[in-house]
Design a protein around this motif. Structure first.
Motif, mmCIF file in Angstrom:
data_model
loop_
_atom_site.group_PDB
_atom_site.id
_atom_site.type_symbol
_atom_site.label_atom_id
_atom_site.label_comp_id
_atom_site.label_asym_id
_atom_site.label_seq_id
_atom_site.Cartn_x
_atom_site.Cartn_y
_atom_site.Cartn_z
ATOM 1 N N ILE A 198 36.822 44.340 40.290
ATOM 2 C CA ILE A 198 35.990 42.864 40.492
ATOM 3 C C ILE A 198 36.124 42.202 39.215
ATOM 4 N N SER A 199 35.965 43.011 37.983
ATOM 5 C CA SER A 199 36.134 42.213 36.599
ATOM 6 C C SER A 199 37.384 41.869 36.352
ATOM 7 N N ARG A 200 38.404 42.740 36.804
ATOM 8 C CA ARG A 200 39.894 42.235 36.670
ATOM 9 C C ARG A 200 40.501 41.137 37.488
ATOM 10 N N TYR A 201 39.993 40.918 38.740
ATOM 11 C CA TYR A 201 40.413 40.106 39.560
ATOM 12 C C TYR A 201 39.467 38.952 39.615
ATOM 13 N N GLY A 202 38.170 39.111 39.441
ATOM 14 C CA GLY A 202 37.435 37.951 39.742
ATOM 15 C C GLY A 202 36.581 38.124 41.149
ATOM 16 N N GLY A 203 35.194 37.926 40.959
ATOM 17 C CA GLY A 203 34.292 38.407 42.403
ATOM 18 C C GLY A 203 34.896 37.278 43.316
ATOM 19 N N ASP A 204 35.412 36.108 42.931
ATOM 20 C CA ASP A 204 35.500 35.169 44.215
ATOM 21 C C ASP A 204 37.053 35.262 44.647
ATOM 22 N N SER A 205 37.930 36.005 44.014
ATOM 23 C CA SER A 205 39.447 36.235 44.252
ATOM 24 C C SER A 205 39.437 37.024 45.714
ATOM 25 N N VAL A 226 40.997 39.786 46.247
ATOM 26 C CA VAL A 226 40.556 41.013 45.971
ATOM 27 C C VAL A 226 39.126 41.484 45.546
ATOM 28 N N GLY A 227 38.481 40.578 44.890
ATOM 29 C CA GLY A 227 37.385 40.596 44.562
ATOM 30 C C GLY A 227 36.367 40.495 45.949
ATOM 31 N N ARG A 228 36.583 39.499 46.862
ATOM 32 C CA ARG A 228 35.777 39.524 48.055
ATOM 33 C C ARG A 228 36.087 40.947 48.879
ATOM 34 N N PHE A 229 37.284 41.269 48.955
ATOM 35 C CA PHE A 229 37.790 42.544 49.709
ATOM 36 C C PHE A 229 36.889 43.634 48.953
ATOM 37 N N ILE A 230 36.955 43.929 47.605
ATOM 38 C CA ILE A 230 36.339 45.008 47.145
ATOM 39 C C ILE A 230 34.980 45.255 47.318
#
Length: 187
Positions: A151-158, A160-164
């Motif tokens: 989440i930190s690497r991709y960003g929570g709103d990306s 990947v962040g939404r998926f994870i």
């Protein structure tokens, strides 16, 4: 399936990732190491797990990117270019709850129709365990720290962040089931 598929997977992953994406290659080697460490819980599927762990991120290789979704690109490469074992290809395509990320990317139909989930929950969970307890550099980590790192690497709103964030309860459950299976093994 055993040593031969593991050796083939290692050679292929090294060719595709080591020079182009050395950090991804380090992660891949760590994931394969985790798979080797837990092979006793999988019996006859141990070699398949190690091969899938070794190839799970091959779709990140720049020369293989078609859709930009590495599980789908990697699985298609393994199927189309190498005629890889169907179960191996389906594991790569669906690793770490990829179907949820595919939904975020509008690729759920393609992934699900081309590469249906395997009806082998422990094998699927074991691959999640290996991926989600390994840092990007290949070291060990807790599943909670790994999810937070993504989440930190991709960003929570990306994407990947939404998926994870959506997948986190499933990821934690899979890792917990593998840890329970490991704890139940005779010493």
């Amino acid at each position: 399936m055993g040593d031969l598929i593991e050796e083939w997977a290692t050679r292929l992953a090294e060719i595709e990732l080591s020079t182009a994406l050395p950090r991804r290659w380090a992660h891949t080697q760590g994931v394969a190491e985790r798979a080797t460490e837990i092979r006793q819980v999988l019996g006859k599927n141990a070699g398949l797990l190690v091969a899938a762990a070794t190839l799970h991120d091959v779709g990140y290789a720049p020369q293989l990117v078609v859709t930009g979704f590495h599980p789908l690109d990697g699985a298609r490469f393994l199927r189309d270019e190498h005629g890889a074992d169907e179960r191996l290809v389906r594991l790569v395509a669906n690793h770490s709850f990829a179907l949820l990320e595919a939904e975020e990317r509008g690729l759920q139909g393609e992934l699900a129709s081309e590469f249906p989930l395997l009806a082998e929950p422990l094998l699927m969970d074991a691959l999640v365990y290996c991926d989600m307890t390994t840092t990007p550099e290949g070291g060990r980590t807790s599943v909670q720290d790994r999810v937070a790192e993504i989440i930190s690497r991709y960003g929570g709103d990306s994407v990947v962040g939404r998926f994870i964030r959506r997948a986190a309860p499933e990821i934690f459950g899979a890792v917990g089931r593998v840890e329970a299976a490991l704890a139940a093994q005779p010493r």
